[in-house]
Enzyme design. Structure first.
Site, PDB file in Angstrom:
ATOM      1  N   LYS A  46       0.849  -1.204   0.000  1.00  0.00           N
ATOM      2  CA  LYS A  46       0.000   0.000   0.000  1.00  0.00           C
ATOM      3  C   LYS A  46       0.884   1.254   0.000  1.00  0.00           C
ATOM      4  CE  LYS A  46      -0.112  -0.557   4.963  1.00  0.00           C
ATOM      5  NZ  LYS A  46      -0.771  -1.208   6.102  1.00  0.00           N
ATOM      6  N   ARG A 143     -10.345  -0.830  14.853  1.00  0.00           N
ATOM      7  CA  ARG A 143     -10.222   0.010  13.668  1.00  0.00           C
ATOM      8  C   ARG A 143     -11.099  -0.608  12.583  1.00  0.00           C
ATOM      9  NH1 ARG A 143      -4.459   1.080  10.714  1.00  0.00           N
ATOM     10  NH2 ARG A 143      -4.789  -1.109  10.174  1.00  0.00           N
ATOM     11  N   TYR A 261      15.043  30.449   8.861  1.00  0.00           N
ATOM     12  CA  TYR A 261      13.795  31.059   9.350  1.00  0.00           C
ATOM     13  C   TYR A 261      13.694  31.006  10.873  1.00  0.00           C
ATOM     14  CZ  TYR A 261      11.578  31.078   4.692  1.00  0.00           C
ATOM     15  OH  TYR A 261      11.236  31.304   3.388  1.00  0.00           O
ATOM     16  N   MET A 314      11.114  25.006   2.798  1.00  0.00           N
ATOM     17  CA  MET A 314      10.387  24.200   1.814  1.00  0.00           C
ATOM     18  C   MET A 314      11.338  23.465   0.867  1.00  0.00           C
ATOM     19  SD  MET A 314       7.565  25.360  -1.011  1.00  0.00           S
ATOM     20  CE  MET A 314       6.446  26.093   0.164  1.00  0.00           C
TER      21      MET A 314
HETATM   22  C1  LIG Z   1       0.083  -1.996   6.757  1.00  0.00           C
HETATM   23  C2  LIG Z   1      -0.440  -3.314   7.186  1.00  0.00           C
HETATM   24  C3  LIG Z   1       0.409  -4.421   7.265  1.00  0.00           C
HETATM   25  C4  LIG Z   1       1.915  -4.292   7.159  1.00  0.00           C
HETATM   26  O1  LIG Z   1       2.371  -3.688   8.356  1.00  0.00           O
HETATM   27  P1  LIG Z   1       3.928  -3.394   8.651  1.00  0.00           P
HETATM   28  O2  LIG Z   1       3.913  -2.888  10.051  1.00  0.00           O
HETATM   29  O3  LIG Z   1       4.337  -2.363   7.672  1.00  0.00           O
HETATM   30  O4  LIG Z   1       4.642  -4.661   8.482  1.00  0.00           O
HETATM   31  C5  LIG Z   1      -0.158  -5.650   7.531  1.00  0.00           C
HETATM   32  N1  LIG Z   1      -1.495  -5.775   7.736  1.00  0.00           N
HETATM   33  C6  LIG Z   1      -2.340  -4.726   7.681  1.00  0.00           C
HETATM   34  C7  LIG Z   1      -3.791  -4.924   7.932  1.00  0.00           C
HETATM   35  C8  LIG Z   1      -1.833  -3.462   7.422  1.00  0.00           C
HETATM   36  O5  LIG Z   1      -2.673  -2.407   7.407  1.00  0.00           O
END
Ligand SMILES: *Cc1c(COP(=O)(O)O)cnc(C)c1O
Length: 372
Positions: A46, A143, A261, A314
């Site tokens: 992802k 969640r 800055y 930036m």
């Molecule tokens: C992002 C995610 C993972 C991978 O997690 P890492 O901590 O990056 O290894 C696995 N399962 C779910 C449901 C996730 O959202």
């Protein structure tokens, strides 16, 4: 007159370069697959494969042996399927209203995480749809996921729903001593027993390192593949990403003057300050900057660390190269990579490596090395 060497010509026009080592990515996947022993090793890709680039990461992971991938969104899954039509692709964020048939037609498998999604998926299946899906059971993270009771009521609908996986997600796997780990493990073992015909999956990168009990049938590492830290008790695997910025000028700053800055940092001695051509618009977290009393991150060049001086702008940041007399205009300085762990910069900014990687800027010249 100096000739423009190839390396310089290649990066012309950008303020820095981002090197992604696909060989390291593949080796990290194999290291994790070895550790997972009998469980299948998938990959979380992802967030554009944690910022490194889905189009490059997926072929490298597939070549290493990975067949199953987790994305957050259908749009990521569609890109993945275009690269690797044979891949099994789970969409972690599940179904939004009206998406079931489209998702299935794209060859993607939603991770169903609420009864509303289950009902919508059931209707799609009842109308003749043959898509597959995972069931997410919440074991304590609150969640995504159905409750254990809801899961129990779904057990005899496994085939009707076309379920191909039962999964849950750990909230505290990066803290091995946290009591929620054992509680989630126990709850998930119960959930997995409800679906004896399905492969079960609980572990992310950190979960995979808690104990073999957490591996079940399929593990889903993400951050460990990309060289980030996944817990307090284990070192990171090989770094995959190296970010470098170039020095646009070196200036002398008198003792007692400030840099940048807000005039937040006074230099304590006559200093050589190198100005780097990268900043928070390149995804380098502004909170990693430095001030009097609160030192920030550092850069690395000519074999030495150069501390950041003052705030990050930036497009620019300043480093102290007083003790690095070789430093020259045009040099590359590593911001994170093999010499500066991404998590170290993240810690300076009060965040985690995941956030730095997924915010990698678009202005770097990208190089992919170590690929097939
Ligand atoms: C992002 C995610 C993972 C991978 O997690 P890492 O901590 O990056 O290894 C696995 N399962 C779910 C449901 C996730 O959202």
């Amino acid at each position: 007159m100096e000739s423009i060497d190839d390396a310089a010509a290649e990066i012309w026009g950008s303020g820095g370069r981002l090197t992604v080592d696909l060989g390291a990515l593949a080796r990290n996947w194999r290291t994790l697959a070895d550790r997972a022993a009998d469980a299948e090793t998938a990959a979380a890709v992802k967030g554009d494969a944690y910022g490194i680039g889905l189009e490059q990461a997926v072929p490298a992971l597939a070549k290493a042996g990975c067949r199953c991938f987790f994305v957050a969104l259908p749009q990521e899954g569609i890109r993945l399927k275009a690269l690797l039509p044979s891949a099994t692709v789970y969409v972690l964020n599940g179904l939004l209203p009206g998406e079931a048939a489209r998702l299935a037609a794209a060859g993607l498998r939603p991770v169903l995480g609420s009864m509303a999604e289950i009902d919508e998926w059931a209707a799609y299946r009842a109308a003749g749809g043959d898509g597959r899906a995972a069931l997410h059971v919440d074991t304590g993270m609150n969640r995504l996921g159905v409750t254990l009771d809801e899961a129990a009521a779904l057990a005899d609908r496994t085939e009707a729903l076309g379920l191909s996986l039962v999964m849950s997600h750990l909230a505290c796997a990066d803290q091995p001593e946290h009591p929620l780990n054992a509680a989630q493990l126990g709850a998930f073992a119960t959930a997995a027993r409800l679906f004896p015909s399905l492969p079960a999956s609980l572990a992310n990168s950190a979960g995979l390192h808690l104990s073999p009990d957490y591996s079940f049938d399929l593990v889903r590492p993400g951050i460990a593949l990309y060289g980030g830290r996944f817990g307090t008790d284990f070192p990171a695997l090989e770094p995959v990403v190296c970010v470098e910025a170039r020095i646009v000028q070196i200036r002398s700053v008198a003792a007692g003057e400030t840099v940048g800055y807000g005039a937040t940092q006074h230099v304590k001695r006559p200093s050589r300050i190198a100005i780097l051509s990268a900043g928070y618009a390149d995804g380098y977290h502004r909170m990693a900057g430095s001030s009097d009393g609160a030192p920030g991150a550092s850069a690395f060049l000519h074999g030495r660390h150069a501390p950041l001086v003052g705030r990050i702008s930036m497009d620019l940041m300043a480093i102290d190269v007083t003790d690095i007399p070789e430093a020259r205009r045009g040099d590359h300085a590593e911001l994170f990579g093999p010499n500066i762990p991404v998590d170290q910069v993240a810690a300076s900014a009060g965040t985690i490596g995941y956030e730095l990687l997924t915010s990698l800027g678009k202005r770097y010249r990208r190089h992919y090395v170590g690929g097939a």
